[in-house]
Design a protein around this motif. Structure first.
Motif, PDB file in Angstrom:
ATOM      1  N   LYS A  51      -2.462   8.911   5.335  1.00 31.09           N
ATOM      2  CA  LYS A  51      -3.302   8.626   4.269  1.00 31.09           C
ATOM      3  C   LYS A  51      -2.836   9.597   3.239  1.00 31.09           C
ATOM      4  O   LYS A  51      -3.214  10.882   3.298  1.00 31.09           O
TER       5      LYS A  51
ATOM      6  N   GLU B  49       1.056   4.047  -3.078  1.00 33.38           N
ATOM      7  CA  GLU B  49       0.763   5.264  -2.785  1.00 33.38           C
ATOM      8  C   GLU B  49       1.613   6.274  -3.209  1.00 33.38           C
ATOM      9  O   GLU B  49       1.553   7.331  -3.873  1.00 33.38           O
TER      10      GLU B  49
ATOM     11  N   LYS C  89       0.924  -1.174  -0.172  1.00 34.67           N
ATOM     12  CA  LYS C  89       0.048  -0.022  -0.076  1.00 34.67           C
ATOM     13  C   LYS C  89       1.029   1.376   0.042  1.00 34.67           C
ATOM     14  O   LYS C  89       0.766   2.255  -0.714  1.00 34.67           O
TER      15      LYS C  89
ATOM     16  N   LYS D  83      -6.707   2.648  -6.509  1.00 32.87           N
ATOM     17  CA  LYS D  83      -6.677   3.193  -5.022  1.00 32.87           C
ATOM     18  C   LYS D  83      -7.957   2.602  -4.470  1.00 32.87           C
ATOM     19  O   LYS D  83      -8.291   2.216  -3.352  1.00 32.87           O
TER      20      LYS D  83
ATOM     21  N   LEU E  99      -2.917   9.246  -0.246  1.00 29.28           N
ATOM     22  CA  LEU E  99      -4.005   9.486  -1.381  1.00 29.28           C
ATOM     23  C   LEU E  99      -5.390   9.223  -0.605  1.00 29.28           C
ATOM     24  O   LEU E  99      -5.704   8.020  -0.394  1.00 29.28           O
TER      25      LEU E  99
ATOM     26  N   HIS F  71      -8.237   0.581  -0.964  1.00 26.26           N
ATOM     27  CA  HIS F  71      -9.138   0.615   0.159  1.00 26.26           C
ATOM     28  C   HIS F  71     -10.018  -0.358   0.499  1.00 26.26           C
ATOM     29  O   HIS F  71     -10.472  -0.634   1.636  1.00 26.26           O
TER      30      HIS F  71
END
Length: 152
Positions: free
Chosen positions: A147, A42, A38, A75, A149, A79
């Motif tokens: 966080k 990102e 992740k 993304k 993006l 998520h």
């Protein structure tokens, strides 16, 4: 640490690192690499979206708009993976979907976008983008991951 001479080899290395982490995760059915996957994705997507894609979008809007959308879908799946319990039987299939999305996107970038960028951007532009992406990645890797993006 490997040194790179251009933005394209630098980004390809990112692709290879993430693909390796995902392959390991799927083959071993082990979710321990997810936070690293992740974070790497990102950081990588942010660099492309902030520095490379805008320079190319001026010259090839439709191709770059598609690349932005592919990032957006990636993304969304990230998520989904984050909010799904890692013991859930759907977690590995979702990682496989992310892998498929990335395989398509990476193939398109490395075989269409990067060669086109070499034609459209001059050496100074490429080096400027390269420096900005490297600096951005270095700064982000030193910070605790937040966080980066947002999914919209």
């Amino acid at each position: 640490m490997v040194e790179f001479n251009n933005v394209y080899d630098f980004l390809k290395n990112d692709h290879n690192v993430v693909k390796g982490l995902i392959k390991d995760t799927i083959e071993k059915r082990d979710t321990k690499n997810f936070d690293e996957i992740k974070a790497q994705l990102e950081i990588h997507m942010m660099g492309e979206e902030k520095y490379l894609y805008p320079a190319l979008r001026e010259k090839d809007k439709s191709k770059m708009d598609k690349s932005y959308q592919e990032h957006h879908v990636g993304k969304l799946v990230l998520h989904e993976l984050k909010k799904t319990d890692k013991d859930d039987e759907r977690w590995i299939p979702k990682m496989k979907v992310l892998n498929d999305i990335l395989d398509h996107h990476i193939d398109e970038e490395e075989n269409q976008i990067f060669p086109r960028a070499r034609d459209l951007l001059d050496r100074d532009q490429e080096q400027d983008i390269f420096k900005k992406i490297k600096r951005s990645k270095s700064l982000m890797e030193k910070q605790p991951m937040k966080k980066i993006l947002e999914v919209r």
